[in-house]
Design a protein around this motif. Structure first.
Motif, mmCIF file in Angstrom:
data_model
loop_
_atom_site.group_PDB
_atom_site.id
_atom_site.type_symbol
_atom_site.label_atom_id
_atom_site.label_comp_id
_atom_site.label_asym_id
_atom_site.label_seq_id
_atom_site.Cartn_x
_atom_site.Cartn_y
_atom_site.Cartn_z
ATOM 1 N N PRO A 104 23.778 22.390 47.550
ATOM 2 C CA PRO A 104 23.617 22.196 46.339
ATOM 3 C C PRO A 104 24.769 22.404 45.584
ATOM 4 O O PRO A 104 25.184 21.720 44.572
ATOM 5 N N TYR A 105 25.403 23.299 45.777
ATOM 6 C CA TYR A 105 26.891 23.677 45.142
ATOM 7 C C TYR A 105 27.811 22.879 45.368
ATOM 8 O O TYR A 105 28.663 22.178 44.311
ATOM 9 N N ILE A 106 27.935 22.286 46.669
ATOM 10 C CA ILE A 106 29.029 21.188 46.865
ATOM 11 C C ILE A 106 28.639 19.906 46.171
ATOM 12 O O ILE A 106 29.567 19.322 45.850
ATOM 13 N N PHE A 107 27.211 19.573 46.355
ATOM 14 C CA PHE A 107 27.056 18.467 45.412
ATOM 15 C C PHE A 107 27.230 18.304 43.891
ATOM 16 O O PHE A 107 27.475 17.496 43.463
ATOM 17 N N THR A 108 27.196 19.596 43.384
ATOM 18 C CA THR A 108 27.393 20.072 41.988
ATOM 19 C C THR A 108 28.762 19.772 41.593
ATOM 20 O O THR A 108 28.982 18.989 40.993
ATOM 21 N N GLY A 109 29.521 20.293 42.750
ATOM 22 C CA GLY A 109 31.088 20.005 42.537
ATOM 23 C C GLY A 109 31.235 18.514 42.447
ATOM 24 O O GLY A 109 32.303 17.978 41.798
ATOM 25 N N MET A 110 30.708 17.955 43.542
ATOM 26 C CA MET A 110 31.208 16.432 43.722
ATOM 27 C C MET A 110 30.828 15.641 42.495
ATOM 28 O O MET A 110 31.559 14.647 42.241
ATOM 29 N N ARG A 111 29.625 15.806 41.972
ATOM 30 C CA ARG A 111 29.254 15.114 40.648
ATOM 31 C C ARG A 111 30.204 15.227 39.613
ATOM 32 O O ARG A 111 30.569 14.343 38.879
ATOM 33 N N LEU A 112 30.640 16.809 39.460
ATOM 34 C CA LEU A 112 31.710 16.801 38.430
ATOM 35 C C LEU A 112 33.003 16.193 38.594
ATOM 36 O O LEU A 112 33.662 15.762 37.837
ATOM 37 N N SER A 113 33.492 16.406 40.008
ATOM 38 C CA SER A 113 34.574 15.573 40.417
ATOM 39 C C SER A 113 34.525 14.156 40.261
ATOM 40 O O SER A 113 35.518 13.580 39.639
ATOM 41 N N LEU A 114 33.397 13.521 40.620
ATOM 42 C CA LEU A 114 33.323 11.918 40.278
ATOM 43 C C LEU A 114 33.489 11.653 38.884
ATOM 44 O O LEU A 114 34.182 10.625 38.434
ATOM 45 N N GLY A 115 32.952 12.366 37.791
ATOM 46 C CA GLY A 115 33.226 12.238 36.447
ATOM 47 C C GLY A 115 34.435 12.429 35.924
ATOM 48 O O GLY A 115 35.059 11.485 35.397
ATOM 49 N N VAL A 116 35.030 13.487 36.297
ATOM 50 C CA VAL A 116 36.542 13.661 36.061
ATOM 51 C C VAL A 116 37.348 12.588 36.777
ATOM 52 O O VAL A 116 38.492 12.060 35.853
ATOM 53 N N GLY A 117 37.192 12.156 38.032
ATOM 54 C CA GLY A 117 38.002 10.961 38.455
ATOM 55 C C GLY A 117 37.707 9.877 37.685
ATOM 56 O O GLY A 117 38.834 9.122 37.643
ATOM 57 N N TRP A 118 36.542 9.319 37.280
ATOM 58 C CA TRP A 118 36.447 8.217 36.744
ATOM 59 C C TRP A 118 36.943 8.213 35.297
ATOM 60 O O TRP A 118 37.662 7.350 34.822
ATOM 61 N N MET A 119 37.345 9.524 34.530
ATOM 62 C CA MET A 119 37.934 9.399 33.284
ATOM 63 C C MET A 119 39.332 9.422 33.707
ATOM 64 O O MET A 119 40.457 8.746 32.755
ATOM 65 N N VAL A 120 39.709 10.332 34.610
ATOM 66 C CA VAL A 120 41.295 10.056 35.017
ATOM 67 C C VAL A 120 41.852 8.887 35.282
ATOM 68 O O VAL A 120 42.868 8.124 34.890
ATOM 69 N N LEU A 121 41.340 7.906 36.002
ATOM 70 C CA LEU A 121 41.408 6.829 36.532
ATOM 71 C C LEU A 121 41.822 5.782 35.094
ATOM 72 O O LEU A 121 42.880 5.025 35.306
ATOM 73 N N ILE A 122 40.842 5.681 34.232
ATOM 74 C CA ILE A 122 41.129 4.813 33.106
ATOM 75 C C ILE A 122 42.334 5.111 32.445
ATOM 76 O O ILE A 122 43.287 4.240 32.288
ATOM 77 N N ALA A 123 42.802 6.583 32.515
ATOM 78 C CA ALA A 123 44.172 6.989 31.777
ATOM 79 C C ALA A 123 45.217 6.502 32.426
ATOM 80 O O ALA A 123 46.107 6.236 31.947
ATOM 81 N N ALA A 124 44.961 6.844 33.841
ATOM 82 C CA ALA A 124 46.249 6.598 34.795
ATOM 83 C C ALA A 124 46.446 4.977 34.721
ATOM 84 O O ALA A 124 47.454 4.719 34.939
ATOM 85 N N GLU A 125 45.321 4.197 34.817
ATOM 86 C CA GLU A 125 45.642 2.532 34.733
ATOM 87 C C GLU A 125 46.297 2.183 33.472
ATOM 88 O O GLU A 125 47.120 1.442 33.716
ATOM 89 N N MET A 126 45.782 2.938 32.417
ATOM 90 C CA MET A 126 46.406 2.572 31.288
ATOM 91 C C MET A 126 47.826 2.744 31.154
ATOM 92 O O MET A 126 48.678 1.834 30.556
ATOM 93 N N THR A 161 34.981 20.507 42.927
ATOM 94 C CA THR A 161 34.473 20.480 44.269
ATOM 95 C C THR A 161 34.895 21.693 44.980
ATOM 96 O O THR A 161 34.108 22.476 45.832
ATOM 97 N N LEU A 162 36.065 21.904 44.876
ATOM 98 C CA LEU A 162 36.689 23.034 45.704
ATOM 99 C C LEU A 162 36.116 24.419 45.110
ATOM 100 O O LEU A 162 35.735 25.319 45.897
ATOM 101 N N ILE A 163 36.175 24.507 43.930
ATOM 102 C CA ILE A 163 35.572 25.731 43.163
ATOM 103 C C ILE A 163 34.141 25.801 43.430
ATOM 104 O O ILE A 163 33.398 27.093 43.919
ATOM 105 N N ASN A 164 33.276 24.803 43.326
ATOM 106 C CA ASN A 164 31.902 25.152 43.524
ATOM 107 C C ASN A 164 31.569 25.259 45.051
ATOM 108 O O ASN A 164 30.551 26.140 45.328
ATOM 109 N N THR A 165 32.214 24.712 46.016
ATOM 110 C CA THR A 165 31.967 24.891 47.375
ATOM 111 C C THR A 165 32.301 26.295 47.572
ATOM 112 O O THR A 165 31.741 26.885 48.550
ATOM 113 N N ALA A 166 33.316 26.790 47.302
ATOM 114 C CA ALA A 166 33.842 28.277 47.338
ATOM 115 C C ALA A 166 32.731 29.214 46.877
ATOM 116 O O ALA A 166 32.321 30.098 47.411
ATOM 117 N N VAL A 167 32.371 28.811 45.631
ATOM 118 C CA VAL A 167 31.254 29.858 45.185
ATOM 119 C C VAL A 167 29.921 29.530 45.724
ATOM 120 O O VAL A 167 29.500 30.536 46.034
#
Length: 354
Positions: free
Chosen positions: A275-297, A235-241
């Motif tokens: 549009p750039y912000i929402f693209t970054g948010m979509r990527l961030s949400l996908g990364v966050g969901w993957m990270v969460l499963i690993a962190a909980e495990m 999200t940070l990178i896409n917002t800056a771009v």
């Protein structure tokens, strides 16, 4: 990159009215559509609709059916320490069993509170209100409870990541100096694994949250912060771009209109970079969901990751099928979250003012 376009002014053209007399007689009527042309148009129309149906529905269904067929054929040939790899029928059966366990647990919880209310009513009637109790049900979490916990955790982590990443990205996009100062830190922090963040976050939260009854459980806060630290970078990178790609003419219009900083941000910068912000948010949400499963495990925090790890440690004949069902559910939830973000992006894009 957004550009302001002036509204095109329609040119005034004289209206054409039907003439009478000799002029009307000289104008030939358009030829009527022949029956053969209509018959040719119908097959072309149905052919186009059939192609769309094949691409949008039939092809994905065929792919899923082929995958399920290969899974059902090849799974019995794979032997594990817990027996043969379960096929789709066995996995679906365990999904039904998990749902039934959730229903049974809800009945037990309802009975617990009903018994407690009846007991308290008897105490009050007997004139001993001091014996009234108000205990909370502390039964083991079910599979559905774990799903709800994971969704709540990823939602908190994603909201925190967005609140941190979007303002920093806007500042970086508007100021080349700030962008040059922050860019090295972003490039260093971005590839850090959640497994590396987890012990640091755990120790910090354990030291900061010292209350015996905190507002949020420590495990919940730890998982949410790990999600935030790992998912804010897209999200940070896409917002800056997106902010740095705004048309300079658009910013010049803001200077001509003498817009203030806040008006410039809300009326020009944000709509153009949305549009750039929402693209970054979509990527961030996908990364966050993957990270969460690993962190909980790893941290054994409540959620789907802990459910998978507990079933792995259980080692029963049903554990492997339950783990595979959890994997399918994790995938469907990730897909659903991405679709939700796409819908929000489309809605925001329709309401853009720039």
């Amino acid at each position: 990159m957004a550009t302001v376009y002036a509204d095109a002014q329609p040119t005034d053209e004289p209206a054409v009215e039907a003439a009478s007399g000799s002029v009307a007689g000289k104008v030939a009527a358009p030829p009527a559509e022949t029956e053969s042309a209509k018959k040719e148009a119908k097959p072309a129309f149905f052919a186009g609709q059939g192609a769309k149906l094949m691409k949008g529905l039939l092809a994905p269904m065929m792919g899923i059916l082929i995958f399920l067929g290969l899974w059902a054929v090849l799974a019995p040939q794979v032997d594990t320490s817990l027996g043969a790899l379960p096929g789709p029928v066995e996995v679906a059966g365990q999904g039904v069993a998990l749902y039934e366990e959730w229903g049974a647990a809800n009945e037990v919880e309802s009975q617990f509170y009903a018994d407690q209310d009846a007991r308290n009513a008897a105490y009050i009637e007997a004139g001993t209100p001091g014996r009234v109790t108000d205990f909370a049900y502390n039964g083991p979490p079910t599979f559905v409870d774990q799903i709800i916990t994971s969704l709540q955790t990823v939602a908190l982590g994603f909201i925190l990541a967005t609140l941190v990443a979007v303002p920093i990205g806007l500042v970086c996009g508007l100021s080349p100096v700030v962008n040059a100062a922050i860019n090295p830190l972003v490039q260093i922090m971005k590839p850090v694994s959640p497994l590396a963040w987890l012990p640091i976050v755990t120790m910090v939260i354990s030291a900061v949250v010292s209350s015996a009854d905190p507002l949020l459980p420590k495990a919940f806060i730890i998982s949410a912060l790990v999600v935030m630290l790992c998912s804010l970078w897209p999200t940070l990178i896409n917002t800056a771009v997106g902010t740095s790609s705004i048309d300079k003419d658009l910013l010049n219009v803001g200077r001509v209109l003498k817009l203030g900083w806040f008006a410039k941000l809300t009326k020009l910068v944000l709509p153009a970079s949305l549009p750039y912000i929402f693209t970054g948010m979509r990527l961030s949400l996908g990364v966050g969901w993957m990270v969460l499963i690993a962190a909980e495990m790893l941290a054994q925090n409540p959620g789907l990751g802990k459910f998978v790890w507990d079933e792995f440690q259980n080692g029963s004949s049903q554990s492997l099928a339950r783990i595979m069902f959890a994997v399918v559910v994790i995938g469907f939830i990730g897909f659903g979250l991405d679709r939700i973000m796409m819908a929000l992006q489309s809605l925001a894009s329709k309401n853009r003012t720039v």
